[in-house]
Design a protein around this motif. Structure first.
Motif: not given
Ligand code: ATP
Ligand code: MG
Length: 352
Positions: A208-217, A223-239
């Motif tokens: 996200d904007k030149g920074r790693i927002s999350q890295i992992g398997t 299953d364990h997004p660490e922030n709203a950006f990742v939760a929304q970016f990967i897959g569909e979600t109810n935020l």
């Protein structure tokens, strides 16, 4: 020791910072995907690793050695970039031979390696054609062969499959995975297709904007997004917006818009009364005909057939939820009630 190591690397074009203090480690033999919105810096990172761009600050190590001063062809890196096309005036065989000639190999060895490389991607019979006489998928396979023919330690791929149709894309995904496994390659792969990233990678880095927002398997980021950006970016979600009713090491109790309660499992703790966001995947909502302990009563606003599953639009006052249901369980009645439960382990909570 990591095989590839970005240490506090930044990159600016003029006044614009496009990569910010990047720390990234890639293990030998790893398949790492970079995902992120357009302009988040993915291509720039590959270009710095390949040697086509210089970092503005920081260090890039490979096998423990700084690579800044090595020209691209001395880095042992193969590249397949969407905009780094085949040479149109050369035959397929000449295209594949090019990196070997650059490295000064003998004629006989070049001939043998080109033959083997093209055989591997089942294009041995097309060596004499020019690129414009091949289909898009065949051209991509040639580009892949050209990137692998000099036995690089690392292969960088920037949306190599972007231009291909779905079937060819899936075929090429299998082929790349197979090559990765068989040759023990280290791959850094950029894609816009999150499904592709989830199926291909050992790990995924979401930018996200030149920074790693999350890295992992794949499972960790899904299953364990660490922030709203990742939760929304990967897959569909109810935020959803929520207020913290109670929170301790055992879990967090949230009040959703309109008053219903949602429980999250162990995780970070939050101050009572603070405003947070919560993410629940549509397939993690369980639907029941009757109320249960802790269930939220919703109304079924819409049922959309999606082939193998149903997508349900649910609401309760201001609260809107998307659920995914298996077709074999039958469609709930439009306008009727659906009682929703969620396993606390499937509820992620972030600061708003
Ligand atoms: N040579 C350049 N000169 C100036 N700005 C550049 C240059 N190359 C890239 N940028 C800018 O740097 C930022 C990051 O670009 P980059 O190509 O790395 O993004 P990306 O994540 O690969 O995007 P996309 O998904 O669209 O390919 C963008 O804002 C882009 O406009
Ligand atoms: Mg790019």
């Amino acid at each position: 020791m990591p095989f590839i190591h970005f240490q506090d690397v930044s990159k600016s074009f003029g006044q614009t910072r496009v990569v910010e203090n990047l720390d990234l480690e890639v293990e030998k033999g790893e398949f790492l995907s970079l995902l992120g919105p357009s302009g988040s810096g993915k291509t720039t990172i590959l270009m710095m690793l390949a040697g086509f761009e210089n970092a503005s600050s920081g260090t890039i190590l490979m096998d423990g050695e700084r690579i800044e001063d090595l020209p691209p062809h001395r880095r042992g890196i193969g590249v397949v970039f969407q905009n780094y096309a085949l040479f149109p005036h050369m035959t397929i065989a000449e295209n594949v031979a090019f990196p070997l000639q650059m490295r000064g190999l003998g004629k006989a060895e070049i001939g043998e390696r080109v033959r083997q490389g093209l055989e591997r991607v089942r294009l041995g019979h097309l060596g004499d054609r020019r690129p414009d006489q091949l289909s898009g998928g065949q051209q991509q396979r040639v580009a892949l062969t050209r990137a692998l023919v000099f036995e690089p330690k690392v292969v960088l791929m920037d949306e190599p499959l972007g231009a291909l149709d779905k079937q060819l894309r899936e075929e090429m995904q299998l082929e790349i995975r197979e090559l990765h496994r068989r040759l023990g390659l280290t791959v850094v792969f950029v894609t816009h297709d999150q499904g592709e990233a989830l199926t291909m990678s050992n790990r995924i880095a979401i930018f996200d904007k030149g920074r790693i927002s999350q890295i992992g398997t794949a499972t960790a980021v899904y299953d364990h997004p660490e922030n709203a950006f990742v939760a929304q970016f990967i897959g569909e979600t109810n935020l959803l917006n929520a207020t913290v009713a109670a929170s301790d090491a055992a879990g967090t109790v949230l009040t959703l818009e309109g008053g219903p309660e949602l429980r999250a499992g162990p995780g970070p703790t939050f101050r009572q009364g603070s405003v947070v966001m919560t993410s629940v995947r549509p397939e993690r909502l369980h639907l029941h005909d009757d109320p249960r302990l802790g269930s939220i009563e919703t109304r079924v606003d819409d049922v959309v057939y999606q082939g193998d599953h149903l997508r349900l639009h649910l609401s309760r006052g201001p609260l809107r939820l998307i659920a995914r249901a298996e077709r074999r369980l039958g469609a709930p009645a439009l306008g009727g009630p659906a009682h929703v439960t969620v396993d606390p382990a499937d509820v992620a909570v972030f600061p708003a």
